[in-house]
Design an enzyme around this catalytic site. Structure first.
Site, short mmCIF file in Angstrom:
data_model
loop_
_atom_site.label_atom_id
_atom_site.label_comp_id
_atom_site.label_asym_id
_atom_site.label_seq_id
_atom_site.Cartn_x
_atom_site.Cartn_y
_atom_site.Cartn_z
N ASP A 94 -4.91 -3.37 10.57
CA ASP A 94 -4.10 -4.33 11.35
C ASP A 94 -5.01 -5.25 11.97
O ASP A 94 -4.60 -6.13 13.05
CB ASP A 94 -3.43 -3.44 12.52
CG ASP A 94 -2.29 -3.03 11.64
OD1 ASP A 94 -1.81 -3.38 10.92
OD2 ASP A 94 -2.00 -1.56 12.02
N ARG A 144 3.26 -8.28 0.33
CA ARG A 144 2.15 -7.81 -0.56
C ARG A 144 3.03 -6.72 -1.57
O ARG A 144 3.07 -6.93 -2.78
CB ARG A 144 1.10 -7.12 0.12
CG ARG A 144 0.09 -6.48 -0.74
CD ARG A 144 -1.05 -5.62 0.04
NE ARG A 144 -0.47 -4.72 0.93
CZ ARG A 144 -0.18 -3.59 0.53
NH1 ARG A 144 -0.21 -3.03 -0.82
NH2 ARG A 144 0.37 -2.58 1.41
N ARG A 162 12.38 -2.44 9.47
CA ARG A 162 11.43 -2.84 10.62
C ARG A 162 11.34 -1.32 11.42
O ARG A 162 12.27 -0.72 11.50
CB ARG A 162 12.05 -3.81 11.57
CG ARG A 162 11.71 -4.98 10.86
CD ARG A 162 12.73 -6.08 11.11
NE ARG A 162 12.66 -7.24 10.04
CZ ARG A 162 13.37 -8.39 10.48
NH1 ARG A 162 13.72 -8.86 11.56
NH2 ARG A 162 13.20 -9.41 9.46
N CYS A 256 -2.93 -12.09 7.98
CA CYS A 256 -2.20 -10.65 7.74
C CYS A 256 -0.92 -10.79 7.20
O CYS A 256 -0.26 -9.79 7.07
CB CYS A 256 -2.46 -9.56 8.90
SG CYS A 256 -1.83 -10.34 10.41
#
Ligand code: DPM
Length: 353
Positions: A94, A144, A162, A256
């Site tokens: 992160d 990804r 989420r 990211c």
């Protein structure tokens, strides 16, 4: 202000004065567990230090409730260390490859299982991604994971899911929306949910994210005492692997929120890095492997420079340089084959969603 914090001390019952170290943590259960595990290690190494854990709300927590991959990076102006703490424990994956000025990663701990795992809805127990019914819905908000798995398992459907890990598991178990979700094995293990892992995804199914499975300790770059203190937590092999991975991502200008995946190994003093980029549906991809020698030559002292945000002065500077160069070279190779175009399209399509 920094000076003031570093001279704060704490007096125990016997009048002995010891240094107070303040550790910041986000408030999710995973963040707490990760912070506590690092605090326990520090306590063991430095029994005289008084550790204080400070809960912080950060933009990161809010972002976890939206789509994490859409957050530019969980690093707003409200970065954790701007609070009055000395160190913050993060999942390395992160942390952006370029940290805000003044901050550095002072320790990268031994990597746990870096792979992704499948967690099934209870009614599907015993199944795998291969054997789930056609059109089963798999929950993941990771571009990804979705890109790689869509290509590999075209009979399945992929939908965003989420929230923090607790929320996700609840959504899986208590509703009928998802047949399975994909999560990092390391996070599941830390939460004590190993028993929910029904399948670990190897590199042929799904390569992992840069830094996945490793914990990182973020400190102020100028805070020499703290940097020295946490540096013993560094795990050399993990550091070299993660420097290579982060250099790869940084040179790709991946950020990211793009479908980039890696796989690294150290064998016989060789560091192997496989890196890949994907279109959103995985139909287009590039993947290459390169290697470099990382045998440490003698006991040399490193100047304590940062490499992709990491300061590791007790690990061979030469080996670190080679790891970093490996990442850059692999990125250059993929860029020469069209990686930029793939990532640009993926980014544009994702932004338009
Ligand atoms: C990042 C991603 C995810 C997290 C993107 C990715 C997953 C988001 C999602 C950069 N951070 O992996 O492709 O599933 O929607 C995160 C987790 C951990 C650290 C949870 C997880 C724990 C594992 C670790 C979220 N960050 O990936 O299941 O320490 O590596």
């Amino acid at each position: 202000l920094f000076w003031l914090i570093s001279v704060l001390s704490w007096q125990d019952g016997n009048g002995k004065v010891s240094r107070v170290i303040r550790i910041g943590t986000r408030k999710s259960q995973l963040a707490r567990i990760q912070t506590d595990s690092v605090a326990a290690k520090l306590k063991e190494l430095y029994p005289d230090v008084h550790l204080e854990i400070v809960g912080m709300s950060t933009t990161g927590d809010k972002i976890l409730d939206t789509a994490l991959h859409n957050a530019a990076c969980i690093y707003g102006p409200c970065s954790c260390l701007s609070h009055r703490v000395d160190l913050v424990v993060h999942s390395l994956k992160d942390l952006p490859t370029t940290l805000p000025p003044g901050f550095t990663i002072g320790a990268v701990l031994e990597r746990e299982n870096p792979h992704d795992a499948v967690v099934l809805h209870p009614k599907h127990v015993g199944k795998t991604l291969e054997t789930l019914p056609e059109n089963s819905v798999i929950g993941t908000s990771s571009l990804r994971r979705a890109a790689q798995l869509k290509k590999r398992f075209p009979q399945l459907e992929f939908k965003d899911i989420r929230g923090n890990l607790n929320t996700r598991l609840k959504k899986l178990d208590e509703k009928e929306d998802y047949a399975a979700i994909i999560l990092a094995a390391a996070g599941l293990r830390r939460m004590g949910w190993d028993n929910r892992i029904s399948q670990i995804l190897g590199p042929e199914d799904c390569m992992y994210a840069v830094g996945q499975g490793a914990l990182a300790v973020e400190v102020r770059a100028r805070d020499a005492d703290i940097l020295e203190m946490v540096s013993v937590l560094h795990h050399p092999e993990t550091v070299l692997r993660c420097i290579a991975e982060r250099a790869f991502l940084r040179h790709l200008e991946g950020g990211c929120s793009v479908p980039v995946a890696v796989h690294t190994e150290v064998k016989d003093s060789q560091l192997y890095l496989t890196g890949a980029v994907y279109s959103l549906d995985g139909s287009d991809s590039l993947k290459e492997t390169m290697q470099t020698g990382v045998a440490a030559s003698q006991e040399e002292v490193d100047e304590g420079v940062q490499r992709v945000g990491v300061t590791a002065s007790k690990i061979s500077g030469e080996a670190q340089n080679k790891a970093e160069r490996l990442g850059v070279d692999l990125a250059k190779l993929l860029l020469s084959k069209g990686a930029k175009e793939i990532l640009t399209v993926a980014r544009q399509l994702n932004d338009a969603r």
